[in-house]
Scaffold this active site. Structure first.
Site, PDB file in Angstrom:
ATOM      1  N   ASP A  83       0.800  -1.221   0.000  1.00  0.00           N
ATOM      2  CA  ASP A  83       0.000   0.000   0.000  1.00  0.00           C
ATOM      3  C   ASP A  83       0.834   1.273   0.000  1.00  0.00           C
ATOM      4  O   ASP A  83       0.477   2.262  -0.634  1.00  0.00           O
ATOM      5  CB  ASP A  83      -0.988  -0.020   1.165  1.00  0.00           C
ATOM      6  CG  ASP A  83      -2.131  -0.987   0.910  1.00  0.00           C
ATOM      7  OD1 ASP A  83      -2.455  -1.209  -0.278  1.00  0.00           O
ATOM      8  OD2 ASP A  83      -2.687  -1.538   1.872  1.00  0.00           O
TER       9      ASP A  83
ATOM     10  N   SER B 196      -5.217  -7.825  11.061  1.00  0.00           N
ATOM     11  CA  SER B 196      -5.221  -6.542  10.375  1.00  0.00           C
ATOM     12  C   SER B 196      -6.234  -6.660   9.240  1.00  0.00           C
ATOM     13  O   SER B 196      -6.138  -7.550   8.401  1.00  0.00           O
ATOM     14  CB  SER B 196      -3.829  -6.243   9.825  1.00  0.00           C
ATOM     15  OG  SER B 196      -3.939  -5.337   8.743  1.00  0.00           O
TER      16      SER B 196
HETATM   17  N1  ARG Z   1      -2.525  -8.118   0.264  1.00  0.00           N
HETATM   18  C1  ARG Z   1      -3.503  -7.148  -0.130  1.00  0.00           C
HETATM   19  C2  ARG Z   1      -2.885  -6.156  -1.083  1.00  0.00           C
HETATM   20  O1  ARG Z   1      -1.715  -5.934  -1.070  1.00  0.00           O
HETATM   21  C3  ARG Z   1      -4.143  -6.459   1.041  1.00  0.00           C
HETATM   22  C4  ARG Z   1      -3.216  -5.601   1.890  1.00  0.00           C
HETATM   23  C5  ARG Z   1      -3.857  -4.984   3.124  1.00  0.00           C
HETATM   24  N2  ARG Z   1      -4.325  -6.001   4.023  1.00  0.00           N
HETATM   25  C6  ARG Z   1      -4.715  -5.828   5.287  1.00  0.00           C
HETATM   26  N3  ARG Z   1      -5.189  -6.861   5.901  1.00  0.00           N
HETATM   27  N4  ARG Z   1      -4.638  -4.678   5.898  1.00  0.00           N
HETATM   28  O2  ARG Z   1      -3.602  -5.559  -1.840  1.00  0.00           O
END
Ligand code: ARG
Length: 401
Positions: A125, A177
């Site tokens: 992200d 999370s």
């Molecule tokens: N792995 C997914 C991505 O990179 C989700 C990342 C965020 N996941 C989370 N549980 N906060 O798009």
């Protein structure tokens, strides 16, 4: 260091971003404006405004962007068939470029020099936020406190919050999370970090387990017009409402759970579970209609596009020229994609059981094995003779040696 007067922070109202708000004010002696998007995460956002103010935000933006998210991000990805590594419908990855676009807009309006996010230094992200921000405004400064600060655990963050009078609800330590929007839920951490462990039932947020799902199947009919899902069981829906409805129906039937070991952009293999009933159903239905309507070459070529498209979205390259060019290709393929797909949902499974379209290329008279057949079987002989010519040529040439 250049003096920063104003920062726009992507704010969720949770512990991390609340601590960040206070940390940014203290460290930069700057005004902090918060921005929160309603992407269909299902939490009430009315308290967010108050919380941000109490934590010291100088101005608070809360915006419902579900419509924009579904038409400008989810729909193109659905039409492109974008499933990362063949499975993940990209809910989190698609939301990031939209949030970033909004942050930049607010920053420009508020004359803020910087934007800030709460992503860690290990995930995808951070890349998505920052690459998109610079693509939209190369001058903007980006602050990522979680990558730099000394707070190493949730306990330390709570301690920081106490010291700084940040209002945090003292909740049980969240075992996971979770990132959620209308296109799906992403869940990681805790026990899920062991890839051998079956996800416990408390990890799932919106789907029933297949065991608890009804013992009778649910049949649904999804209608598409020009590649856009527009109806369910004969009734018209706006895309946002259709997605929310399918999340409920699918979730009720245990459909849409995905347990995935995936390759992050920063080189780490990670295990994430996803719940995306609407995305799973709509991708299946949409692809099925393409099987019926698109000619073979376009259908096969589109598979390559799907894979590349999903990588671009996952890798934070939503704003890239290539993604936009692929969109133009995809749009061209959707012009005649109208029709209806019938789907059976049953204890976690989701199967196509019927499809129809005025643009169908399926010709029963060509396919049938009955006396209705109009296919000229005799013509196949000459076709096969020429089709096999290259292989016969090789065989003959090799014999000469
Ligand atoms: N792995 C997914 C991505 O990179 C989700 C990342 C965020 N996941 C989370 N549980 N906060 O798009």
């Amino acid at each position: 260091m250049k003096k920063i007067n104003k920062i726009v922070l992507a704010y969720s109202g949770g512990l991390d971003t609340s601590v960040i708000l206070s940390y940014l004010k203290e460290k930069y002696q700057a005004e902090v404006v918060t921005y929160t998007a309603n992407l269909g995460q299902g939490e009430s956002l009315t308290s967010v405004e108050e919380k941000a103010k109490r934590t010291g935000a100088s101005k608070v933006y809360v915006e419902d962007v579900r419509e924009e998210f579904s038409s400008n991000y989810v729909l193109p990805a659905l039409q492109a068939g974008a499933l990362y590594e063949g499975r993940y419908p990209l809910a989190t990855a698609l939301a990031r470029p939209l949030i970033t676009r909004k942050l930049i807009k607010v920053a420009e309006k508020e004359k803020a020099e910087a934007i800030a996010h709460g992503c860690s230094g290990k995930g995808n992200d951070q890349v998505r936020f920052e690459v998109t921000a610079k693509a939209l405004n190369p001058e903007i400064m980006i602050l990522a406190p979680v990558r730099e600060w000394e707070l190493k655990s949730r306990e330390e963050e709570i301690e920081y919050a106490r010291k700084h009078n940040i209002p945090v609800e003292v909740t049980e330590k969240a075992p996971y999370s979770i990132d959620r929007n209308l296109w799906g839920v992403s869940i990681e951490c805790g026990i899920l970090e062991n890839p051998w462990e079956e996800p416990p039932s408390d990890a799932y947020q919106l789907t029933k387990s297949p065991e608890e799902a009804p013992d009778k199947p649910t049949y649904i009919e999804i209608e598409f017009k020009g590649g856009v899902p527009t109806g369910l069981d004969g009734e018209s829906y706006k895309l946002v409402d259709l997605i929310e409805k399918l999340n409920r129906i699918g979730g009720e039937n245990g459909v849409g759970r995905i347990d995935l070991i995936e390759n992050r952009l920063v080189g780490i293999k990670s295990r994430e579970i996803y719940e995306a009933p609407a995305a799973v159903i709509l991708h299946l239905a949409h692809r099925e209609l393409e099987r019926l309507i698109l000619d073979k070459d376009t259908l096969h070529f589109k598979e390559l596009v799907s894979q590349r498209y999903s990588e671009l979205v996952y890798d934070g390259l939503w704003e890239s020229p290539l993604r936009k060019a692929l969109d133009a290709f995809v749009r061209e393929t959707q012009k005649e994609l109208s029709g209806t797909v019938r789907i059976k949902l049953f204890k976690g499974s989701c199967e196509v059981v019927g499809r129809k379209s005025p643009y169908s290329l399926y010709d029963e008279k060509l396919a049938t094995y009955t006396k209705e057949d109009i296919f000229d079987q005799k013509a196949s002989k000459g076709f096969i003779h020429i089709w096999g010519l290259p292989l016969r040529t090789v065989a003959k040439a090799r014999k000469k040696i």
